[in-house]
Design an enzyme around this catalytic site. Structure first.
Site, short mmCIF file in Angstrom:
data_model
loop_
_atom_site.label_atom_id
_atom_site.label_comp_id
_atom_site.label_asym_id
_atom_site.label_seq_id
_atom_site.Cartn_x
_atom_site.Cartn_y
_atom_site.Cartn_z
N GLY A 68 36.14 43.54 32.65
CA GLY A 68 36.59 42.30 32.04
C GLY A 68 37.84 42.49 31.22
O GLY A 68 38.75 41.65 31.24
N THR A 69 37.92 43.58 30.47
CA THR A 69 39.11 43.88 29.68
C THR A 69 40.30 44.14 30.58
O THR A 69 41.41 43.64 30.34
CB THR A 69 38.86 45.10 28.78
N VAL A 70 40.09 44.92 31.65
CA VAL A 70 41.17 45.19 32.60
C VAL A 70 41.66 43.88 33.22
O VAL A 70 42.87 43.65 33.36
CB VAL A 70 40.71 46.17 33.70
N GLU A 72 41.55 40.82 31.94
CA GLU A 72 42.28 39.98 30.99
C GLU A 72 43.69 40.52 30.74
O GLU A 72 44.66 39.75 30.65
CB GLU A 72 41.51 39.89 29.67
N LEU A 215 42.46 47.62 49.93
CA LEU A 215 43.56 48.38 49.34
C LEU A 215 44.26 47.50 48.31
O LEU A 215 44.32 46.28 48.48
CB LEU A 215 44.56 48.83 50.41
N ASP A 218 48.39 46.42 49.78
CA ASP A 218 48.68 46.04 51.17
C ASP A 218 48.98 44.56 51.34
O ASP A 218 49.20 44.09 52.46
CB ASP A 218 47.53 46.44 52.08
N LEU A 220 46.94 42.09 50.99
CA LEU A 220 45.82 41.42 51.65
C LEU A 220 44.56 41.53 50.79
O LEU A 220 44.44 42.40 49.93
CB LEU A 220 45.55 42.04 53.02
N GLU A 271 34.07 37.68 34.85
CA GLU A 271 34.24 36.38 34.21
C GLU A 271 33.80 35.28 35.18
O GLU A 271 34.37 35.14 36.26
CB GLU A 271 35.70 36.16 33.80
#
Length: 299
Positions: A68-70, A72, A215, A218, A220, A271
């Site tokens: 969640g921190t990553v 935000e 990935l 890429d 996608l 989230e």
């Protein structure tokens, strides 16, 4: 003489007392690195700190916490002009750390912090949902979402990622299908589903590899849909062990739309977002991130 980079570290308040991280920060400061530390207590703090980092002309912004921190921090970086956008670093301090784990970011604090400051910077994609929400790792809907959002905090603290599996076994009464329709370029599917996963990364829910071929660079997204036609034992085996399931519907798409007659909830890196329509699109090379050279999510 090459200047040392300026780094602003955004630390989830739940991990503010982490002594190993404190020691690692002190060691790098002694080596001449400039590290500013800010602690989040509520939603919106990370966005403000990213804006502060830009005012400081920071080279790096580190998300120290869980998925969640990553999420935000990455979302706040994505909307900044490229010319002033700092590079993202990640220190895994959450319950599951799904994105960090699949990227093979070190769990040891000194190594993770060193990578986040001095590692190779790589352009990576993120995904945008309904024009205003983002995820860097995965969006999940259905039974998996209900499990990850309703697992008690005390259970997660005590058992870590295993808590999701245990809670799933306790809550089989929640196992019900949701009707929806999914379409994208050269793809259409409609029916009842138990699990939907849209991955920029590969795993969610504490290590469940729902999008094993995804990935992050890429351009996608990987879609995985588990039809409600699947028998429960086989579904559990595929979900919990990662074994191949011939009834799993998969596609690789730059965008997709999901519509449903009733409200659905998707979990965007932890989230929840509830709606009847979701447009999910990849934003290629949206941010730069410091990842290990052996990261399996890179082309």
């Amino acid at each position: 003489m090459e200047k040392n980079p300026i780094t602003l570290l955004i630390l989830n308040g739940k991990s503010a007392g982490n002594e190993e991280l404190r020691e690692a920060i002190g060691e790098l400061r002694k080596d001449g690195y400039t590290l500013h530390v800010r602690v989040t207590w509520e939603y919106g703090d990370a966005k403000r700190y990213v804006e502060e980092a830009i005012q400081l002309s920071a080279d790096n912004v580190i998300a120290a916490g869980g998925d969640g921190t990553v999420n935000e921090v990455a979302a706040a970086l994505a909307v900044q002009p490229e010319a002033v956008r700092p590079c993202l670093g990640i220190i895994p301090l959450g319950t599951a750390n799904d994105f960090a784990t699949s990227c093979q970011i070190p769990m040891e604090m000194h190594n993770a912090l060193t990578l986040a400051i001095k590692g190779r910077a790589t352009d990576i994609d993120i995904a945008k949902v309904n024009d205003e929400h983002y995820f860097i790792n995965m969006a999940t809907g259905g039974f998996a979402t209900r499990i990850t959002t309703e697992t008690p905090a005390k259970m997660k603290a005590a058992l870590g990622s295993a808590s999701y599996v245990l809670h799933a076994l306790f809550r089989m009464d929640m196992l019900q299908a949701e009707r929806c329709e999914i379409h994208g370029p050269d793809f259409h599917w409609a029916g009842d589903t138990l699990v939907i996963a849209v991955g920029n990364g590969r795993q969610a829910g504490g290590g469940q590899e729902l999008c094993p071929e995804a990935l992050v660079n890429d351009g996608l997204l990987e879609l995985s849909v588990l039809s409600a036609k699947e028998l429960l034992p086989n579904m559990l085996q595929a979900w919990f062990t990662g074994s191949e399931n011939q009834n799993m519907i998969s596609a690789t798409l730059p965008w997709l739309e999901i519509t449903a007659p009733d409200d659905m909830t998707f979990n965007l890196d932890g989230e929840p977002l509830t709606a009847k329509r979701f447009r999910i699109e990849v934003l290629p090379a949206a941010i730069r991130c410091r990842l290990p050279p052996q990261c399996p999510l890179l082309e």
